[in-house]
Structure formats: C-alpha cells, structure tokens
Write a protein that holds these residues in place. Structure first.
Motif, PDB file in Angstrom:
ATOM      1  N   LEU A 118       0.824  -1.220   0.000  1.00 37.28           N
ATOM      2  CA  LEU A 118       0.000   0.000   0.000  1.00 37.28           C
ATOM      3  C   LEU A 118       0.852   1.262   0.000  1.00 37.28           C
ATOM      4  N   TYR A 119       2.128   1.105   0.260  1.00 39.14           N
ATOM      5  CA  TYR A 119       3.047   2.248   0.261  1.00 39.14           C
ATOM      6  C   TYR A 119       3.440   2.654  -1.148  1.00 39.14           C
ATOM      7  N   SER A 120       3.582   1.671  -2.007  1.00 42.00           N
ATOM      8  CA  SER A 120       4.110   1.953  -3.353  1.00 42.00           C
ATOM      9  C   SER A 120       3.045   1.815  -4.424  1.00 42.00           C
ATOM     10  N   GLU A 121       2.905   0.633  -4.999  1.00 43.92           N
ATOM     11  CA  GLU A 121       1.943   0.487  -6.091  1.00 43.92           C
ATOM     12  C   GLU A 121       0.500   0.551  -5.618  1.00 43.92           C
ATOM     13  N   GLY A 122       0.272   0.262  -4.337  1.00 39.43           N
ATOM     14  CA  GLY A 122      -1.073   0.387  -3.797  1.00 39.43           C
ATOM     15  C   GLY A 122      -1.999  -0.759  -4.136  1.00 39.43           C
ATOM     16  N   ASP A 123      -1.458  -1.883  -4.629  1.00 37.88           N
ATOM     17  CA  ASP A 123      -2.296  -3.016  -5.013  1.00 37.88           C
ATOM     18  C   ASP A 123      -2.069  -4.203  -4.083  1.00 37.88           C
ATOM     19  N   LEU A 124      -3.144  -4.910  -3.788  1.00 41.18           N
ATOM     20  CA  LEU A 124      -3.057  -6.147  -3.023  1.00 41.18           C
ATOM     21  C   LEU A 124      -3.605  -7.285  -3.871  1.00 41.18           C
ATOM     22  N   TYR A 125      -2.863  -8.378  -3.950  1.00 44.07           N
ATOM     23  CA  TYR A 125      -3.321  -9.577  -4.649  1.00 44.07           C
ATOM     24  C   TYR A 125      -3.659 -10.638  -3.607  1.00 44.07           C
ATOM     25  N   VAL A 126      -4.877 -11.148  -3.677  1.00 42.94           N
ATOM     26  CA  VAL A 126      -5.325 -12.144  -2.713  1.00 42.94           C
ATOM     27  C   VAL A 126      -5.868 -13.347  -3.469  1.00 42.94           C
ATOM     28  N   ARG A 127      -5.413 -14.536  -3.065  1.00 42.27           N
ATOM     29  CA  ARG A 127      -5.865 -15.776  -3.696  1.00 42.27           C
ATOM     30  C   ARG A 127      -6.809 -16.513  -2.746  1.00 42.27           C
ATOM     31  N   SER A 128      -7.973 -16.863  -3.217  1.00 46.21           N
ATOM     32  CA  SER A 128      -8.939 -17.631  -2.442  1.00 46.21           C
ATOM     33  C   SER A 128      -8.895 -19.084  -2.891  1.00 46.21           C
ATOM     34  N   GLY A 129      -8.439 -19.953  -1.998  1.00 47.67           N
ATOM     35  CA  GLY A 129      -8.351 -21.364  -2.355  1.00 47.67           C
ATOM     36  C   GLY A 129      -7.382 -21.588  -3.499  1.00 47.67           C
ATOM     37  N   ASN A 130      -7.820 -22.354  -4.480  1.00 44.62           N
ATOM     38  CA  ASN A 130      -6.982 -22.649  -5.641  1.00 44.62           C
ATOM     39  C   ASN A 130      -7.300 -21.755  -6.830  1.00 44.62           C
ATOM     40  N   GLY A 131      -8.168 -20.763  -6.622  1.00 41.17           N
ATOM     41  CA  GLY A 131      -8.556 -19.878  -7.706  1.00 41.17           C
ATOM     42  C   GLY A 131      -7.468 -18.874  -8.039  1.00 41.17           C
ATOM     43  N   PRO A 132      -7.677 -18.085  -9.095  1.00 43.91           N
ATOM     44  CA  PRO A 132      -6.689 -17.072  -9.488  1.00 43.91           C
ATOM     45  C   PRO A 132      -6.605 -15.947  -8.459  1.00 43.91           C
ATOM     46  N   ALA A 133      -5.454 -15.316  -8.386  1.00 46.37           N
ATOM     47  CA  ALA A 133      -5.278 -14.177  -7.482  1.00 46.37           C
ATOM     48  C   ALA A 133      -6.151 -13.013  -7.943  1.00 46.37           C
ATOM     49  N   GLU A 134      -6.801 -12.376  -6.986  1.00 48.94           N
ATOM     50  CA  GLU A 134      -7.693 -11.251  -7.285  1.00 48.94           C
ATOM     51  C   GLU A 134      -7.013  -9.940  -6.904  1.00 48.94           C
ATOM     52  N   LEU A 135      -7.051  -8.989  -7.819  1.00 51.80           N
ATOM     53  CA  LEU A 135      -6.409  -7.696  -7.592  1.00 51.80           C
ATOM     54  C   LEU A 135      -7.371  -6.740  -6.901  1.00 51.80           C
ATOM     55  N   HIS A 136      -6.890  -6.093  -5.829  1.00 52.94           N
ATOM     56  CA  HIS A 136      -7.639  -5.045  -5.143  1.00 52.94           C
ATOM     57  C   HIS A 136      -6.779  -3.777  -5.182  1.00 52.94           C
ATOM     58  N   ALA A 137      -7.198  -2.801  -5.960  1.00 53.56           N
ATOM     59  CA  ALA A 137      -6.420  -1.575  -6.142  1.00 53.56           C
ATOM     60  C   ALA A 137      -6.749  -0.572  -5.044  1.00 53.56           C
ATOM     61  N   PHE A 138      -5.711  -0.003  -4.446  1.00 55.67           N
ATOM     62  CA  PHE A 138      -5.856   0.957  -3.351  1.00 55.67           C
ATOM     63  C   PHE A 138      -5.589   2.359  -3.879  1.00 55.67           C
ATOM     64  N   ARG A 139      -6.569   3.241  -3.750  1.00 56.54           N
ATOM     65  CA  ARG A 139      -6.417   4.613  -4.206  1.00 56.54           C
ATOM     66  C   ARG A 139      -6.354   5.603  -3.046  1.00 56.54           C
ATOM     67  N   GLY A 140      -6.434   5.074  -1.841  1.00 57.34           N
ATOM     68  CA  GLY A 140      -6.433   5.945  -0.669  1.00 57.34           C
ATOM     69  C   GLY A 140      -5.064   6.011  -0.005  1.00 57.34           C
ATOM     70  N   ALA A 141      -5.074   6.259   1.296  1.00 55.25           N
ATOM     71  CA  ALA A 141      -3.853   6.347   2.088  1.00 55.25           C
ATOM     72  C   ALA A 141      -4.120   5.685   3.433  1.00 55.25           C
ATOM     73  N   LEU A 142      -3.054   5.349   4.150  1.00 56.43           N
ATOM     74  CA  LEU A 142      -3.183   4.569   5.377  1.00 56.43           C
ATOM     75  C   LEU A 142      -2.645   5.318   6.578  1.00 56.43           C
ATOM     76  N   THR A 143      -3.476   5.363   7.628  1.00 55.01           N
ATOM     77  CA  THR A 143      -3.061   5.890   8.919  1.00 55.01           C
ATOM     78  C   THR A 143      -3.116   4.768   9.944  1.00 55.01           C
ATOM     79  N   ILE A 144      -2.089   4.674  10.767  1.00 48.85           N
ATOM     80  CA  ILE A 144      -2.051   3.690  11.849  1.00 48.85           C
ATOM     81  C   ILE A 144      -2.024   4.444  13.168  1.00 48.85           C
ATOM     82  N   THR A 145      -2.976   4.165  14.054  1.00 52.35           N
ATOM     83  CA  THR A 145      -3.004   4.822  15.360  1.00 52.35           C
ATOM     84  C   THR A 145      -2.726   3.797  16.443  1.00 52.35           C
ATOM     85  N   ALA A 146      -2.014   4.217  17.472  1.00 57.38           N
ATOM     86  CA  ALA A 146      -1.680   3.316  18.579  1.00 57.38           C
ATOM     87  C   ALA A 146      -1.262   4.136  19.784  1.00 57.38           C
ATOM     88  N   ASN A 147      -1.398   3.527  20.965  1.00 58.02           N
ATOM     89  CA  ASN A 147      -0.966   4.207  22.185  1.00 58.02           C
ATOM     90  C   ASN A 147       0.557   4.311  22.259  1.00 58.02           C
TER      91      ASN A 147
END
Length: 272
Positions: A118-147
């Motif tokens: 998500l820092y660079s190309e912004g894409d995540l590839y996820v494979r469900s079972g034995n099926g083809p990897a599915e592309l999820h394109a990220f167009r936003g930005a990420l904030t992480i909050t913690a104590n």
C-alpha cells in the motif's frame, strides 16, 4: 480565499489544540486525498503513524480531518480481519484514508508486512483457495493509530511518518476542543472542494520540491538517514509548504512544523 478557508476550518483553534504536530498531520492529509496520483508520479506515499496514550486526541484529530474532506470515518483492527477482508476494504475505499487502529493487541498477532504494497503500487493480490489471485487496487492512504509505537520490521517502519502526540512531549499544547467539535460539515465544504481541485497543483509542486528537500536532508544527516526516510520526509516538507500556501500560514508556524519533520529524520540517525 486562503484566509477565508483558514477561518472556515477554524485553523487557529486547530493549532491551539494540536500544535505543530497537528499541522504535520494536516499536511499529510492534504497529500493523502491525492495519494493515488502521488504514488503514480513518485512511486510511493508514506503511511502516517500517530502515537499517543488514550485521551490524547488521536481519534478527535482524525475525525476533524475527515470532516474537512467530507469522508465517512472508517477504521478497523488488523487483528480482527483476514488478509482477504482487508483487501476488500482496500478495494472499495476509493480515495479515502483508512485508519488502522492498534489498541494494545500483541504485535505478534499482526502481519504488518502485508501492508507494504500500500506504500508503493497500492495493489493487493489475494488468492482464495486454488482460484486465481484477485487484484484489489488501493487509491487511498493509510493511517495507523496506537498508544505506543507499533513493533514491526524496519521495512514497515521505514514506510511510516511517525507523529508522537504523547502528553510528555515538550510541544504539547491544548486549546478549546468545542471550537472544533461544533464545526458543521456543511461549513467546511469550500475547503474540501478546494483540496479536491488541487490535484495538479499538488502533484506539480511535489515534483519540483521533492529533489530539493531530499537532497537537503541527505546532506544534513548523512548516511545514517535511509533514502526511503529521506524521501518520506521530503514529501512531508513539500506538503507543509503547500498547506502553508493554501491557508496563508505564518512562517513561524511553518518552521515549527518543519522542525517536527527534522526530528523524525534525526531520530533515525541515532545509533542504538
């Protein structure tokens, strides 16, 4: 128009409550609205990691910024979602900022490295079972909050801009929160429109300013500063400049925000 925008969003009350670190976070948010364009042009846009004990105002800060840009608040915990579920969130986030809340869970439960794409190309590839990897394109930005600062690999930490709002910070300041909580979303629509229309202006200025600031940081801090952190901090220095231009922020406040970024860069050069 700039001074009108400054008044509309109650910027002086914002600074009175959150100080120069608030300006840094607002500058990051200015870039985050156009994170997909920045990643396309510059190959990366940093994660924002906000640290502070409970009650310091992390959620309050992010809710205010989401209000400015007309976003619907969205937050989730990495320990409560699978990679496939997170990928679906990423794919439907549009240009929103996603808030990853880390509420004291064991860092061993969290696959922080799964966030790296998500820092660079912004894409995540996820494979469900034995099926083809599915592309999820990220167009936003990420904030992480913690104590406290999250415990993750250097590869993930180097992708973060870490802003510490802990109460023992010497720059901590407080104003009246009511001035910000009472702000109506409809009142700030002109600010959201202005930011949305500023994509080309932001992108072109980042392209001009990035090499200059990156060079200055590397010259000042030497080989102890990684190229990735230098780039992250240079992007932030450029975005601070643009925010100050947009809102006619004083030179004194700009320099205070710049000091926060230099503290981040300097911290990496300290040997442990």
């Amino acid at each position: 128009m700039q001074n009108d925008l400054k008044t509309i969003i109650r910027f002086n009350d914002f600074v009175a409550y959150f100080g120069p670190r608030g300006i840094v976070v607002m500058a990051w948010w200015l870039g985050a609205i156009h994170a997909a364009r920045i990643r396309k042009d510059q190959n990366s846009f940093p994660f924002l990691h906000i640290i502070g004990e409970a009650g310091v105002g992390k959620s309050f800060l992010l809710y205010y910024l989401q209000k400015l840009t007309g976003q619907t608040p969205y937050a989730y915990s990495l320990t409560r979602t699978t990679l496939a579920a997170r990928a679906r969130v990423v794919g439907r986030s549009g240009q929103q900022v996603i808030i990853c809340e880390h509420e004291g869970e064991s860092d061993e439960q969290v696959d922080w490295d799964s966030l790296k794409p998500l820092y660079s190309e912004g894409d995540l590839y996820v494979r469900s079972g034995n099926g083809p990897a599915e592309l999820h394109a990220f167009r936003g930005a990420l904030t992480i909050t913690a104590n406290q600062s999250v415990q993750c690999s250097d590869a993930v930490t180097s992708r973060m801009v870490i802003v510490n709002f802990s109460g023992d910070n010497p720059h901590a300041t407080r104003g009246r929160p009511e001035a910000l909580t009472d702000l109506n979303s409809e009142q700030v629509i002109p600010f959201g429109i202005k930011v949305a229309q500023s994509e080309d202006w932001i992108a072109s200025n980042l392209e001009t300013l990035l090499p200059r600031y990156q060079g200055q940081l590397l010259n000042k801090y030497g080989h102890g500063l990684s190229l990735r952190t230098a780039k992250n901090c240079a992007q932030m220095l450029a975005l601070i400049d643009l925010l100050c231009t947009l809102l006619s922020i004083s030179e004194g406040l700009r320099l205070e925000a710049v000091e926060v970024i230099h503290d981040i860069a300097f911290h990496e050069t300290i040997p442990y």
